[in-house]
Design an enzyme around this catalytic site. Structure first.
Site: not given
Ligand SMILES: *Cc1c(COP(=O)(O)O)cnc(C)c1O
Length: 382
Positions: A34, A132, A306-307
């Site tokens: 991701k 979550r 700076c930017m």
């Molecule tokens: C991002 C994520 C992971 C990976 O977590 P790490 O700590 O980077 O290994 C695993 N499961 C879910 C649901 C995530 O959102």
């Protein structure tokens, strides 16, 4: 170089990390890519991870999954995060596996599957204590009945996410696992037997064999980054990303000249000040106390970032074009993402995933990584 700053990603490191993590965990591995592969480049990281034996890819959003499919990647891809109703058709038609995290999306998935004539493949997410996404364990039986009733959803997996696996005390992780096992039992009692059950992130996969189940979801450790302040990657894993730049300018400023906006830094004597082509728009934060490596020496950033630029105080003249290390190693010195994270009051994953799109990612492999200023068959840019 096509840009005065770039991030160099070593795909040999990714492949070795995947192999080593598979060995440690003795379970199939989902490479979590991701957020553009935690800033490393999702397509290239996915290909390297799959070549090294990863079984699954994990993304946060549907468009991240679609980009992988469009790049020709043919591996199971789980969208871990929430899905907008407007994205569901595209996701199903492109073979992405979706997360089912509440009764409302269950109805949407079933409706859209019916409308387009193709079953949605889903993994049911159970909230065992992360607070979550996910259904509570006690709601699993009702949802299971509904999935069976609707018929056009294929329940391929069930998973949960651990809130405190990065801590040295595993007590809460054990509580979450217990709740997860109860949820699995109620699914089975309802006659549902998903293929993949999974719970472990990097921290859990490295520390707790009981959490590994059918699949481990690995982000941080894949990139050679520590999962938390308490859980470190074993020494066989190495960071894959180095962030580099070329010194843009070096000159002696007259005494009491002042450096950058608001003159937060004023040189009392004449001083050698270098300019780096890196600013906060590249993801290099405005925090005070930044440090870089130049000629193997830790060199302080002075004055406001700076930017597009920042300045360093140099002990001796350095030629413009000299390689500067923001993250990575040079002549035996190293600046790790964990160190930068401490300075920026954040975590290592934030540091690498915030390197902005303006910074080109360059891919190297062991043996090719020393030739940083030229391109050859083993080095390419995206
Ligand atoms: C991002 C994520 C992971 C990976 O977590 P790490 O700590 O980077 O290994 C695993 N499961 C879910 C649901 C995530 O959102």
């Amino acid at each position: 170089m096509l840009s005065p700053t770039w991030a160099e990603v070593n795909l040999s490191a990714i492949e070795q990390n995947v192999r080593h993590l598979s060995q440690i965990s003795q379970a199939p591995l989902m490479a979590v890519v991701k957020a553009n592969g935690y800033g490393h480049g999702a397509i290239e990281i996915s290909k390297a991870a799959l070549a090294a034996g990863a079984a699954w890819l994990g993304v946060a959003r549907v468009d991240e999954g679609l980009a992988l499919v469009q790049a020709g990647i043919r591996a199971p891809i789980l969208v871990l995060g929430p899905v907008a109703p407007s994205e569901v058709d595209d996701a199903i038609l492109n073979g992405l596996t979706l997360t089912l995290y509440n009764a409302e999306v269950a109805e949407i998935y079933a409706d859209r599957s019916h409308a387009i004539g193709r079953a949605a493949s889903i993994h049911l997410k159970v909230d065992t204590g992360m607070g979550r996404l996910g259904v509570l364990a006690e709601d699993v039986p009702t949802l299971a009945r509904r999935i069976i009733q609707r018929g056009n959803i294929h329940l391929d997996g069930v998973f949960t996410h651990l809130a405190r696996a990065g801590e040295s005390d595993f007590a809460y992780t054990q509580t979450q696992l217990l709740r997860f096992r109860n949820a699995l039992e109620s699914l089975q009692a309802a006659g549902l037997h998903p293929t993949w059950t999974h719970a472990a992130n990097s921290a859990a996969a490295l520390t707790d064999p009981a959490v590994r189940l059918d699949l481990v979801r690995i982000g941080a450790a894949l990139y050679g980054l520590d999962p938390s302040a308490d859980i470190h990657v074993p020494p066989q894993l190495r960071p894959a990303l180095a962030w580099k730049a070329q010194l843009a300018s070096c000159k002696t400023l007259p005494a009491k000249w002042g450096v950058s906006y608001s003159h937060q830094y004023v040189n009392y004597d004449p001083e050698l000040i270098g300019v780096l082509p890196i600013g906060y728009a590249d993801g290099w934060r405005r925090t005070r106390g930044n440090v870089v490596l130049i000629a193997g020496r830790r060199t302080p950033v002075v004055g406001r970032v700076c930017m597009d630029m920042c300045m360093v105080r140099l002990p001796q003249p350095v030629s413009p074009g000299t390689e500067v290390i923001l993250l990575g190693e040079q002549d035996g010195e190293a600046i790790r993402a964990e160190e930068v994270a401490a300075r920026w009051a954040t975590n290592n994953l934030d540091v690498v995933s915030s390197i902005s799109a303006r910074v080109p990612r360059i891919y190297v492999r062991d043996g090719a990584s020393e030739r940083t200023n030229q391109h050859d068959a083993e080095t390419w840019i995206s």
